[in-house]
Design an enzyme around this catalytic site. Structure first.
Site, mmCIF file in Angstrom:
data_model
loop_
_atom_site.group_PDB
_atom_site.id
_atom_site.type_symbol
_atom_site.label_atom_id
_atom_site.label_comp_id
_atom_site.label_asym_id
_atom_site.label_seq_id
_atom_site.Cartn_x
_atom_site.Cartn_y
_atom_site.Cartn_z
ATOM 1 N N ASP A 1 -3.777 2.387 -5.126
ATOM 2 C CA ASP A 1 -2.558 2.151 -4.667
ATOM 3 C C ASP A 1 -2.352 1.091 -3.713
ATOM 4 O O ASP A 1 -1.477 1.041 -2.611
ATOM 5 C CB ASP A 1 -2.242 3.692 -3.706
ATOM 6 C CG ASP A 1 -3.036 3.685 -2.650
ATOM 7 O OD1 ASP A 1 -4.072 3.149 -2.513
ATOM 8 O OD2 ASP A 1 -2.459 4.375 -1.433
ATOM 9 N N GLU A 2 -3.013 0.136 -3.911
ATOM 10 C CA GLU A 2 -3.068 -1.087 -2.863
ATOM 11 C C GLU A 2 -2.808 -2.434 -3.998
ATOM 12 O O GLU A 2 -3.868 -2.342 -5.001
ATOM 13 C CB GLU A 2 -4.318 -1.276 -2.162
ATOM 14 C CG GLU A 2 -4.481 -0.454 -1.014
ATOM 15 C CD GLU A 2 -5.785 -0.422 -0.298
ATOM 16 O OE1 GLU A 2 -5.866 -1.209 0.606
ATOM 17 O OE2 GLU A 2 -6.835 -0.181 -1.260
ATOM 18 N N ASP B 1 1.031 -1.323 -0.183
ATOM 19 C CA ASP B 1 -0.168 0.059 -0.041
ATOM 20 C C ASP B 1 0.994 1.148 -0.055
ATOM 21 O O ASP B 1 1.921 1.397 0.796
ATOM 22 C CB ASP B 1 -0.921 0.063 1.369
ATOM 23 C CG ASP B 1 -1.918 1.108 1.374
ATOM 24 O OD1 ASP B 1 -2.131 1.745 0.292
ATOM 25 O OD2 ASP B 1 -2.108 1.540 2.519
HETATM 26 MG MG LIG Z 1 -2.577 4.054 0.570
#
Ligand SMILES: [Mg+2]
Length: 396
Positions: free
Chosen positions: A98-99, A4
């Protein structure tokens, strides 16, 4: 392995604009009514939160620097991070912009250890994009995610199989993904604060109180992932877009034009992800922030923007608008994979070809290069994608 990015949008901005480094930065859209979609750690530390309006944030922190979000940049970086991960395993799932989850089971003969892979990935992301990320490694996705969050920012936390229970034991129940404020309060009221206490609590009582969730909670508290077997293969539960307007809209003609635009955006995402839906919802918000949602389920699945538009305008007609609206949202739910048989949607083949052509043009020349003329009624304004937005990667 769960990866992340730390304060993703804000970090990308700080990396590409050096004058922002070390400063409290908030990423926003361009409108007056935009809210904060991301903030740097410097800003978070001083009380800035996602969802705050510009005004609230300035009052809280006059030195806050606002930056307009750049969707392309975030999507592009996400795609490149995905490429990096694919060098270590073909099993990479993008779960938001974003993961990522990466299954390293098959990679362990090629690399010394999962922690080595994690360190290499962190280093490369740092060198190439100038941003940090947090990584969790565990026997399943649930614990990997919890470990990743636990190590934030810039963390690397690996939990061995035999250590899972011990790792979970002392964590507050809200560390479990999906346990929000309400569930936390309900558990606290039962005297349950930590995952250890949740694990030791009689599951029969949990079941009586929370239904099937009682069982899930008990499983998760000991670090067992109850959803593993129910994995939908990366199928999102819903796909939606919403817009907050610069000026409240009272005119139904303009509202309809906006709905056409939103329906088109939802349809485009359905097509991109190769899924169809049969449930659609319309959300509207009045200036006093009262928010209403109506939904409708069709007797058939469709990826068709015109049908989505007709469905949500039917929902609109069932509202007696008591005021102008400041936000409109359209979502598709009840989704399944698109089974390639165009005649299922009787008579729409021609229209589907049309939309395919429109998509191709927009892919090449940018979103909204080609769009229905009606949407010209809408003044275009800049919006920032939701952090939950999941780019589609065709090469995965
Ligand atoms: Mg994040």
């Amino acid at each position: 392995m769960y990866i992340d990015m730390d304060a993703y949008f804000a970090s990308v901005e700080q990396a590409s604009r050096p004058y922002l480094r070390g400063k409290p930065v908030a990423v926003v859209g361009s409108g007056k009514r935009t809210v904060i979609v991301a903030s740097s750690y410097e800003a978070k530390r001083l009380g800035i939160k996602t969802g705050m309006t510009r005004g609230e944030a300035i009052r809280k922190l006059p030195s806050l620097v606002f930056v307009e979000g750049r969707n392309n940049k975030y999507v592009d970086t996400c795609v490149r991070i995905h490429e990096i991960l694919l060098r270590y395993t073909p099993e990479v799932e993008i779960c938001s912009i974003d993961e990522f989850f990466a299954d390293l089971t098959g990679s362990l003969l090629l690399f010394p250890s999962p922690a080595d892979i994690a360190a290499a990935v962190k280093r490369e992301i740092g060198e190439r994009f100038g941003i940090t990320c947090s990584v969790g490694i565990a026997p399943n996705k649930l614990v990997a995610k919890i470990a990743g969050e636990f190590g934030k920012p810039d963390g690397l936390v690996a939990v061995e199989k035999d250590d899972v229970e011990r790792f979970m034991e002392g964590l507050p129940v809200e560390s479990i993904p999906g346990i929000g404020r309400k569930m936390k309060e309900a558990l606290n009221a039962l005297g349950i604060r930590t995952c250890g206490e949740l694990r030791d609590f009689p599951v029969s009582v949990l079941r009586r109180r929370f239904g099937i969730w009682g069982d899930y909670l008990s499983f998760m508290a000991r670090g067992t992932d109850p959803f593993r077997a129910r994995d939908q293969g990366g199928l999102p539960r819903s796909i939606g877009h919403s817009m907050t307007f610069e000026k409240n809209i009272g005119d139904r003609v303009v509202i309809r034009a906006r709905l056409l635009e939103l329906s088109g955006m939802v349809a485009r995402r359905l097509r991109k992800e190769k899924i169809v839906a049969k449930g659609f919802s319309l959300t509207l918000r009045y200036p006093d922030f009262t928010t209403l949602t109506k939904r409708m389920t069709l007797p058939f699945y469709t990826p068709n923007g015109r049908i989505i538009y007709e469905t949500v305008t039917a929902l609109l007609d069932s509202f007696r608008l008591k005021d102008a609206v400041r936000l409109l949202g359209v979502s598709a739910f009840n989704v399944r994979r698109f089974a390639a048989n165009p005649s299922l949607f009787g008579g729409l083949d021609r229209e589907e070809r049309l939309w395919k052509a429109v998509d191709d043009v927009n892919d090449a020349f940018g979103e909204c290069s080609l769009r229905p003329a009606t949407t010209l009624l809408c003044v275009r304004h800049h919006w920032v994608i939701s952090p939950a937005y999941r780019p589609v990667c065709f090469f995965s």
